[in-house]
Motif scaffolding. Structure first.
Motif, PDB file in Angstrom:
ATOM      1  N   ASN B  45       0.821  -1.216   0.000  1.00  0.00           N
ATOM      2  CA  ASN B  45       0.000   0.000   0.000  1.00  0.00           C
ATOM      3  C   ASN B  45       0.854   1.265   0.000  1.00  0.00           C
ATOM      4  O   ASN B  45       0.346   2.363   0.260  1.00  0.00           O
ATOM      5  CB  ASN B  45      -0.959   0.001   1.193  1.00  0.00           C
ATOM      6  CG  ASN B  45      -0.234   0.155   2.525  1.00  0.00           C
ATOM      7  OD1 ASN B  45       0.994   0.231   2.570  1.00  0.00           O
ATOM      8  ND2 ASN B  45      -0.989   0.194   3.609  1.00  0.00           N
ATOM      9  N   SER B  46       2.118   1.126  -0.264  1.00  0.00           N
ATOM     10  CA  SER B  46       3.099   2.217  -0.375  1.00  0.00           C
ATOM     11  C   SER B  46       3.574   2.757   0.976  1.00  0.00           C
ATOM     12  O   SER B  46       4.405   3.658   1.013  1.00  0.00           O
ATOM     13  CB  SER B  46       2.564   3.400  -1.200  1.00  0.00           C
ATOM     14  OG  SER B  46       2.150   2.988  -2.478  1.00  0.00           O
ATOM     15  N   HIS B  47       3.061   2.216   2.082  1.00  0.00           N
ATOM     16  CA  HIS B  47       3.543   2.686   3.385  1.00  0.00           C
ATOM     17  C   HIS B  47       4.908   2.077   3.695  1.00  0.00           C
ATOM     18  O   HIS B  47       5.178   0.922   3.359  1.00  0.00           O
ATOM     19  CB  HIS B  47       2.555   2.324   4.491  1.00  0.00           C
ATOM     20  CG  HIS B  47       1.265   3.076   4.414  1.00  0.00           C
ATOM     21  ND1 HIS B  47       0.359   3.118   5.446  1.00  0.00           N
ATOM     22  CD2 HIS B  47       0.725   3.837   3.418  1.00  0.00           C
ATOM     23  CE1 HIS B  47      -0.691   3.858   5.106  1.00  0.00           C
ATOM     24  NE2 HIS B  47      -0.495   4.301   3.866  1.00  0.00           N
ATOM     25  N   LEU B  48       5.735   2.855   4.354  1.00  0.00           N
ATOM     26  CA  LEU B  48       7.079   2.412   4.690  1.00  0.00           C
ATOM     27  C   LEU B  48       7.076   1.698   6.033  1.00  0.00           C
ATOM     28  O   LEU B  48       6.327   2.075   6.948  1.00  0.00           O
ATOM     29  CB  LEU B  48       8.029   3.614   4.760  1.00  0.00           C
ATOM     30  CG  LEU B  48       8.055   4.537   3.535  1.00  0.00           C
ATOM     31  CD1 LEU B  48       8.948   5.736   3.815  1.00  0.00           C
ATOM     32  CD2 LEU B  48       8.533   3.781   2.306  1.00  0.00           C
ATOM     33  N   ILE B  49       7.890   0.672   6.161  1.00  0.00           N
ATOM     34  CA  ILE B  49       8.164   0.029   7.446  1.00  0.00           C
ATOM     35  C   ILE B  49       9.608   0.389   7.791  1.00  0.00           C
ATOM     36  O   ILE B  49      10.519   0.144   7.006  1.00  0.00           O
ATOM     37  CB  ILE B  49       8.026  -1.494   7.367  1.00  0.00           C
ATOM     38  CG1 ILE B  49       6.631  -1.882   6.868  1.00  0.00           C
ATOM     39  CG2 ILE B  49       8.308  -2.135   8.730  1.00  0.00           C
ATOM     40  CD1 ILE B  49       6.506  -3.363   6.516  1.00  0.00           C
ATOM     41  N   VAL B  50       9.794   0.992   8.948  1.00  0.00           N
ATOM     42  CA  VAL B  50      11.115   1.491   9.317  1.00  0.00           C
ATOM     43  C   VAL B  50      11.498   0.925  10.679  1.00  0.00           C
ATOM     44  O   VAL B  50      10.647   0.781  11.564  1.00  0.00           O
ATOM     45  CB  VAL B  50      11.120   3.038   9.364  1.00  0.00           C
ATOM     46  CG1 VAL B  50      12.505   3.560   9.728  1.00  0.00           C
ATOM     47  CG2 VAL B  50      10.680   3.608   8.022  1.00  0.00           C
ATOM     48  N   ALA B  51      12.774   0.590  10.828  1.00  0.00           N
ATOM     49  CA  ALA B  51      13.237   0.003  12.081  1.00  0.00           C
ATOM     50  C   ALA B  51      14.597   0.560  12.466  1.00  0.00           C
ATOM     51  O   ALA B  51      15.385   0.968  11.618  1.00  0.00           O
ATOM     52  CB  ALA B  51      13.320  -1.517  11.954  1.00  0.00           C
ATOM     53  N   SER B  52      14.818   0.545  13.755  1.00  0.00           N
ATOM     54  CA  SER B  52      16.089   0.995  14.306  1.00  0.00           C
ATOM     55  C   SER B  52      16.549  -0.009  15.338  1.00  0.00           C
ATOM     56  O   SER B  52      15.744  -0.445  16.170  1.00  0.00           O
ATOM     57  CB  SER B  52      15.907   2.361  14.982  1.00  0.00           C
ATOM     58  OG  SER B  52      16.953   2.595  15.908  1.00  0.00           O
ATOM     59  N   PRO B  53      17.816  -0.414  15.332  1.00  0.00           N
ATOM     60  CA  PRO B  53      18.282  -1.293  16.394  1.00  0.00           C
ATOM     61  C   PRO B  53      18.307  -0.600  17.749  1.00  0.00           C
ATOM     62  O   PRO B  53      18.573  -1.246  18.761  1.00  0.00           O
ATOM     63  CB  PRO B  53      19.682  -1.705  15.937  1.00  0.00           C
ATOM     64  CG  PRO B  53      20.076  -0.704  14.926  1.00  0.00           C
ATOM     65  CD  PRO B  53      18.836  -0.137  14.330  1.00  0.00           C
ATOM     66  N   SER B  54      18.011   0.708  17.785  1.00  0.00           N
ATOM     67  CA  SER B  54      17.973   1.419  19.067  1.00  0.00           C
ATOM     68  C   SER B  54      16.726   1.106  19.872  1.00  0.00           C
ATOM     69  O   SER B  54      16.710   1.284  21.089  1.00  0.00           O
ATOM     70  CB  SER B  54      18.033   2.934  18.839  1.00  0.00           C
ATOM     71  OG  SER B  54      19.145   3.299  18.062  1.00  0.00           O
ATOM     72  N   VAL B  55      15.650   0.702  19.192  1.00  0.00           N
ATOM     73  CA  VAL B  55      14.389   0.438  19.875  1.00  0.00           C
ATOM     74  C   VAL B  55      13.755  -0.822  19.281  1.00  0.00           C
ATOM     75  O   VAL B  55      13.869  -1.056  18.087  1.00  0.00           O
ATOM     76  CB  VAL B  55      13.395   1.622  19.732  1.00  0.00           C
ATOM     77  CG1 VAL B  55      13.832   2.792  20.584  1.00  0.00           C
ATOM     78  CG2 VAL B  55      13.261   2.057  18.279  1.00  0.00           C
ATOM     79  N   PRO B  56      13.066  -1.627  20.103  1.00  0.00           N
ATOM     80  CA  PRO B  56      12.524  -2.899  19.593  1.00  0.00           C
ATOM     81  C   PRO B  56      11.165  -2.729  18.910  1.00  0.00           C
ATOM     82  O   PRO B  56      10.239  -3.470  19.172  1.00  0.00           O
ATOM     83  CB  PRO B  56      12.416  -3.750  20.860  1.00  0.00           C
ATOM     84  CG  PRO B  56      12.166  -2.765  21.936  1.00  0.00           C
ATOM     85  CD  PRO B  56      12.911  -1.509  21.557  1.00  0.00           C
ATOM     86  N   THR B  57      11.069  -1.756  18.054  1.00  0.00           N
ATOM     87  CA  THR B  57       9.775  -1.372  17.499  1.00  0.00           C
ATOM     88  C   THR B  57       9.832  -1.284  15.984  1.00  0.00           C
ATOM     89  O   THR B  57      10.821  -0.815  15.422  1.00  0.00           O
ATOM     90  CB  THR B  57       9.352   0.000  18.085  1.00  0.00           C
ATOM     91  OG1 THR B  57       9.262  -0.105  19.498  1.00  0.00           O
ATOM     92  CG2 THR B  57       8.029   0.463  17.517  1.00  0.00           C
ATOM     93  N   LEU B  58       8.767  -1.742  15.340  1.00  0.00           N
ATOM     94  CA  LEU B  58       8.578  -1.490  13.911  1.00  0.00           C
ATOM     95  C   LEU B  58       7.651  -0.285  13.761  1.00  0.00           C
ATOM     96  O   LEU B  58       6.578  -0.246  14.363  1.00  0.00           O
ATOM     97  CB  LEU B  58       7.931  -2.693  13.229  1.00  0.00           C
ATOM     98  CG  LEU B  58       8.770  -3.943  13.005  1.00  0.00           C
ATOM     99  CD1 LEU B  58       7.903  -5.023  12.361  1.00  0.00           C
ATOM    100  CD2 LEU B  58       9.985  -3.631  12.136  1.00  0.00           C
ATOM    101  N   PHE B  59       8.064   0.663  12.964  1.00  0.00           N
ATOM    102  CA  PHE B  59       7.257   1.845  12.692  1.00  0.00           C
ATOM    103  C   PHE B  59       6.731   1.770  11.266  1.00  0.00           C
ATOM    104  O   PHE B  59       7.382   1.210  10.379  1.00  0.00           O
ATOM    105  CB  PHE B  59       8.096   3.126  12.825  1.00  0.00           C
ATOM    106  CG  PHE B  59       8.705   3.323  14.177  1.00  0.00           C
ATOM    107  CD1 PHE B  59       7.998   3.952  15.190  1.00  0.00           C
ATOM    108  CD2 PHE B  59       9.992   2.884  14.436  1.00  0.00           C
ATOM    109  CE1 PHE B  59       8.561   4.145  16.441  1.00  0.00           C
ATOM    110  CE2 PHE B  59      10.576   3.068  15.689  1.00  0.00           C
ATOM    111  CZ  PHE B  59       9.857   3.694  16.694  1.00  0.00           C
ATOM    112  N   THR B  60       5.571   2.367  11.045  1.00  0.00           N
ATOM    113  CA  THR B  60       5.109   2.549   9.679  1.00  0.00           C
ATOM    114  C   THR B  60       4.919   4.038   9.424  1.00  0.00           C
ATOM    115  O   THR B  60       4.574   4.801  10.328  1.00  0.00           O
ATOM    116  CB  THR B  60       3.791   1.802   9.404  1.00  0.00           C
ATOM    117  OG1 THR B  60       2.825   2.179  10.368  1.00  0.00           O
ATOM    118  CG2 THR B  60       4.000   0.306   9.434  1.00  0.00           C
ATOM    119  N   ILE B  61       5.175   4.426   8.199  1.00  0.00           N
ATOM    120  CA  ILE B  61       5.070   5.825   7.781  1.00  0.00           C
ATOM    121  C   ILE B  61       4.364   5.859   6.431  1.00  0.00           C
ATOM    122  O   ILE B  61       4.747   5.126   5.511  1.00  0.00           O
ATOM    123  CB  ILE B  61       6.466   6.479   7.640  1.00  0.00           C
ATOM    124  CG1 ILE B  61       7.218   6.471   8.971  1.00  0.00           C
ATOM    125  CG2 ILE B  61       6.337   7.909   7.107  1.00  0.00           C
ATOM    126  CD1 ILE B  61       8.670   6.945   8.853  1.00  0.00           C
TER     127      ILE B  61
END
Lengths: 235, 119
Positions: B45-61
């Motif tokens: 759906n064109s939304h981005l999934i972004v992750a950082s090894p700094s936090v145990p979270t998946l973000f969507t944008i």
């Protein structure tokens, strides 16, 4: 200094040294999950723990398979294969072009699979290359180097566009475009490209498919890492 | 011991004959300080999934939003943060997490522990 393997980068705040040697997971802590975004909230499943690797860096699904992924082990210079249905995992293949070096800890880093090839960056050796693989993700020919990193730049993860050009997120302020025959064009931006770590092309309409989304690791100002971010490049 | 002063290297790029390229770049979303952003994937759906090894979270944008914001899609119960992300079947992604020793940076000659994870 006691660390053997690092790279120093000049920033507004002075000299930053990125210590790749410690960018590792505790042995036995690497965990593979599936996250299904088709439900709300996403359905998350624990697939397996990896007992004997400290870093799965880039990962890529094997095209045509609904269960196999490959993972780049930057430490031992190998590509692992994980079956997400069974949870089975093992080293699929290794190659000297995946190895790290005496002065660079992160060997094979980013991987993408396209057209029967596993493409890879090796940050330590400063190379972008490829190796032919089959439908099971097994190596079926010799690995080869496509491009050598430009001076002053460190390759990280990358995306491949529809024309076969590869866009490599690169430290400290670059995205390097590599054509299929190995020619390189360097995009430098010291305000919006701040230690680029990865990139992906958008999906959907033509505008999205021509947009390269780049993650920025960020930049030190004083003791704080600022501007960890996502930026968009219109290609 | 390998030390590379990158400012000096910039000048070399031009003389090496690597072409430079200028393309429009715009910011989509900036995370809070001390978030090392490392991984990205994109949904159908064109939304981005972004992750950082700094936090145990998946973000969507949603990058097409007028003011893109990061939403928490999932927080893992263990580990310190996702590394790789790849789509395996339609809208199903494989994610790797791990408990990092630390992301260590040396500031001048002082050791700066940006994130220290005792686990």
């Amino acid at each position: 200094m006691k660390f053997c393997c690092y790279i120093s980068i000049q920033t507004d705040g002075g000299e930053i040294v990125w210590d790749f040697a410690n960018t590792r997971a505790l042995l036995g802590s690497l965990t593979v999950w599936t996250v299904n975004f088709g439900t709300s909230p996403p359905t998350v499943k624990n697939i397996t723990r990896i007992a004997n690797s400290t870093i799965f860096n880039g990962i890529a699904a094997v095209p045509g398979s609904t269960k196999l992924i490959l993972a780049a082990d930057s430490d031992i210079g190998a590509v692992w294969r994980v079956n997400i249905n069974s949870g089975a995992y093992s080293i699929a293949f290794s190659d000297p072009l995946f190895a790290n070096t005496a002065t660079g800890i992160l060997g094979i880093n980013g991987i993408r699979i396209k057209g029967g090839y596993l493409y890879f960056t090796n940050s330590a050796q400063g190379i972008f290359g490829r190796v032919p693989i089959d439908g099971e993700g097994s190596k079926i020919g010799a690995a080869e180097v496509i491009a050598n990193v430009p001076s002053g730049v460190v390759y990280d993860d990358f995306a491949i566009d529809d024309g076969g050009n590869t866009w490599i997120a690169s430290h400290p302020n670059e995205v390097v475009e590599v054509t299929p025959n190995g020619n390189q064009r360097i995009i430098t931006n010291t305000t919006l490209l701040l230690n680029p770590t990865n990139s992906v092309f958008g999906r959907g309409n033509l505008k999205e498919r021509k947009t390269l989304y780049v993650t920025n690791g960020g930049w030190f100002v004083g003791n704080d890492l600022v501007n960890g971010s996502v930026v968009a490049i219109s290609t | 011991m390998f030390r590379l002063t990158l400012l000096a290297a910039f000048a070399l790029q031009v003389t090496l004959g690597d072409a430079t390229k200028v393309l429009p770049i715009r910011n989509i979303f900036t995370f809070p300080i001390n978030t090392f952003v490392e991984n990205i994937a994109v949904r159908s759906n064109s939304h981005l999934i972004v992750a950082s090894p700094s936090v145990p979270t998946l973000f969507t944008i949603d990058p097409s939003a007028p003011s893109p914001d990061a939403s928490v899609a999932h927080t893992f119960p263990e580990g310190t943060g996702p590394w790789g992300i790849t789509e395996i079947t339609s809208d199903k992604f494989v994610v790797v997490t791990g408990s990092m020793f630390s992301l260590v940076y040396l500031f001048y000659d002082e050791v700066l522990l940006l994130h220290k994870y005792p686990n």
